[in-house]
Write a protein that holds these residues in place. Structure first.
Motif, short mmCIF file in Angstrom:
data_model
loop_
_atom_site.label_atom_id
_atom_site.label_comp_id
_atom_site.label_asym_id
_atom_site.label_seq_id
_atom_site.Cartn_x
_atom_site.Cartn_y
_atom_site.Cartn_z
N VAL A 1 75.69 -8.25 -13.84
CA VAL A 1 76.23 -9.63 -13.56
C VAL A 1 75.15 -10.55 -13.94
O VAL A 1 75.34 -11.63 -14.50
CB VAL A 1 76.68 -9.77 -12.12
CG1 VAL A 1 77.10 -11.13 -11.76
CG2 VAL A 1 77.92 -8.71 -11.83
N GLU A 2 73.89 -10.37 -13.42
CA GLU A 2 73.06 -11.06 -13.44
C GLU A 2 72.46 -11.46 -15.16
O GLU A 2 72.34 -12.76 -15.47
CB GLU A 2 71.60 -10.63 -12.71
CG GLU A 2 71.94 -10.61 -11.38
CD GLU A 2 70.74 -9.47 -10.67
OE1 GLU A 2 71.04 -9.13 -9.34
OE2 GLU A 2 69.85 -9.18 -11.43
N GLN A 3 72.49 -10.21 -15.75
CA GLN A 3 72.20 -10.49 -17.27
C GLN A 3 73.34 -11.42 -18.05
O GLN A 3 72.95 -12.22 -18.82
CB GLN A 3 71.99 -9.21 -17.73
CG GLN A 3 70.73 -8.49 -17.45
CD GLN A 3 70.68 -6.88 -17.62
OE1 GLN A 3 71.60 -6.49 -18.38
NE2 GLN A 3 69.46 -6.29 -17.64
N ALA B 1 68.93 -15.75 -6.52
CA ALA B 1 68.73 -16.24 -5.33
C ALA B 1 69.79 -17.28 -5.19
O ALA B 1 70.19 -17.82 -4.31
CB ALA B 1 67.51 -16.83 -5.26
N THR B 2 70.54 -17.73 -6.37
CA THR B 2 71.60 -18.85 -6.48
C THR B 2 72.79 -18.21 -6.41
O THR B 2 73.99 -18.91 -6.59
CB THR B 2 71.31 -19.69 -7.64
OG1 THR B 2 71.65 -18.88 -8.72
CG2 THR B 2 69.91 -20.28 -7.54
N LEU B 3 73.15 -16.98 -6.05
CA LEU B 3 74.53 -16.15 -6.46
C LEU B 3 74.92 -16.15 -4.82
O LEU B 3 74.04 -15.61 -4.04
CB LEU B 3 74.38 -15.03 -7.14
CG LEU B 3 74.13 -15.18 -8.61
CD1 LEU B 3 74.02 -13.60 -9.27
CD2 LEU B 3 74.91 -16.08 -9.26
N LEU B 4 76.11 -16.53 -4.36
CA LEU B 4 76.56 -16.38 -3.01
C LEU B 4 77.73 -15.37 -3.29
O LEU B 4 78.67 -15.75 -4.08
CB LEU B 4 77.16 -17.57 -2.24
CG LEU B 4 77.77 -17.35 -0.97
CD1 LEU B 4 76.94 -16.72 0.04
CD2 LEU B 4 78.09 -18.65 -0.44
N THR C 1 74.97 -5.11 1.06
CA THR C 1 73.55 -4.52 1.23
C THR C 1 72.96 -4.41 -0.45
O THR C 1 71.74 -4.89 -0.20
CB THR C 1 73.45 -3.24 1.95
OG1 THR C 1 73.88 -3.51 3.22
CG2 THR C 1 72.04 -2.80 2.17
N ALA C 2 73.50 -3.80 -1.00
CA ALA C 2 73.23 -3.61 -2.46
C ALA C 2 72.94 -5.14 -3.09
O ALA C 2 72.03 -5.07 -3.85
CB ALA C 2 74.23 -2.81 -3.42
N ALA C 3 73.68 -5.88 -2.93
CA ALA C 3 73.60 -7.51 -3.60
C ALA C 3 72.36 -8.11 -2.93
O ALA C 3 71.54 -8.59 -3.54
CB ALA C 3 74.96 -8.10 -3.31
N ALA C 4 72.29 -7.96 -1.69
CA ALA C 4 71.13 -8.72 -0.96
C ALA C 4 69.66 -7.82 -1.42
O ALA C 4 68.72 -8.83 -1.50
CB ALA C 4 71.29 -8.50 0.75
N ALA C 5 69.92 -6.77 -1.74
CA ALA C 5 68.58 -5.97 -2.07
C ALA C 5 68.18 -6.55 -3.51
O ALA C 5 66.80 -6.48 -3.75
CB ALA C 5 68.82 -4.45 -2.37
#
Length: 207
Positions: free
Chosen positions: A151-153, A160-163, A173-177
């Motif tokens: 997703v990031e790529q 840090a700007t994705l909610l 938890t995986a997203a927060a990591a």
């Protein structure tokens, strides 16, 4: 507060209720349903579909492998849309309000290729995202770290700007990591309150 450049929705149990056990309870009764789910890992089989496995072939193979439960297992294919119901209307309004406010809205969901094709005509809002990340097409499911990285790529935004909201703690938890901002979805009102608190929606737009 870190700026939010995109809001990411899970779909199952965030925008559409996904309760196969409830469906089977209504059709074959709770006791028989409990026995079937104790015998067959239907959610694990569904994970195969969510990773890109052919929906019909996967469910029919499971039915063939479990002749005592064949008719019931085939319901997972033949009546799947009855399990993925109904829409969570308040969440749908939040999706549309965010888009109306000019906030990019993405989907990140564990969903099969064919099952998504079944759902989209029934739930038109599934076509309203700015970007859709469907696990079946990505051959990877949450909470594998790879799917978040993909997703990031693709979107090119700072993590840090994705909610991100999801109803499963392991996915959150995986997203927060990876540095994403997160919200554990327990109901649409709590999600609405979070969007207001973050300045993404007015209280009126979040109703």
């Amino acid at each position: 507060m870190t700026q939010v450049n995109a809001v990411i929705f899970d779909i199952g149990n965030v925008l559409i209720e996904w309760q196969p056990e409830r469906f089977y309870d209504s059709v074959i009764g709770p006791e028989r349903r409990k026995a079937m789910f104790a015998t067959i890992d239907l959610h694990g089989i569904n994970d195969v579909v969510d990773r890109g496995g052919n929906f019909r072939d996967t469910i029919h193979a499971a039915a063939d492998a479990n002749p005592d439960w064949r008719d019931e297992v085939l319901m997972w294919h033949d009546r799947w849309i009855d399990m993925a119901a109904p829409a969570i209307d308040h969440s749908v309004r939040l999706l549309r309000s965010l888009r109306g406010a000019g906030v990019p809205v993405f989907a990140l969901t564990n969903f099969g290729i064919q099952t998504f094709d079944i759902a989209e005509p029934v739930y038109p809002f599934l076509g309203e995202f700015d970007r859709r990340y469907i696990s079946g097409h990505m051959a990877c499911i949450k909470p594998d770290a790879q799917i978040y990285e993909m997703v990031e790529q693709d979107c090119g935004l700072d993590p840090a700007t994705l909610l991100f909201t999801d109803d499963r703690q392991d996915n959150i938890t995986a997203a927060a990591a990876r540095g994403w901002q997160t919200h554990l979805f327990t109901g649409p009102q709590g999600w609405a309150d979070r969007l207001v608190a973050d300045g993404l929606l007015t209280p009126e737009a979040a109703q």
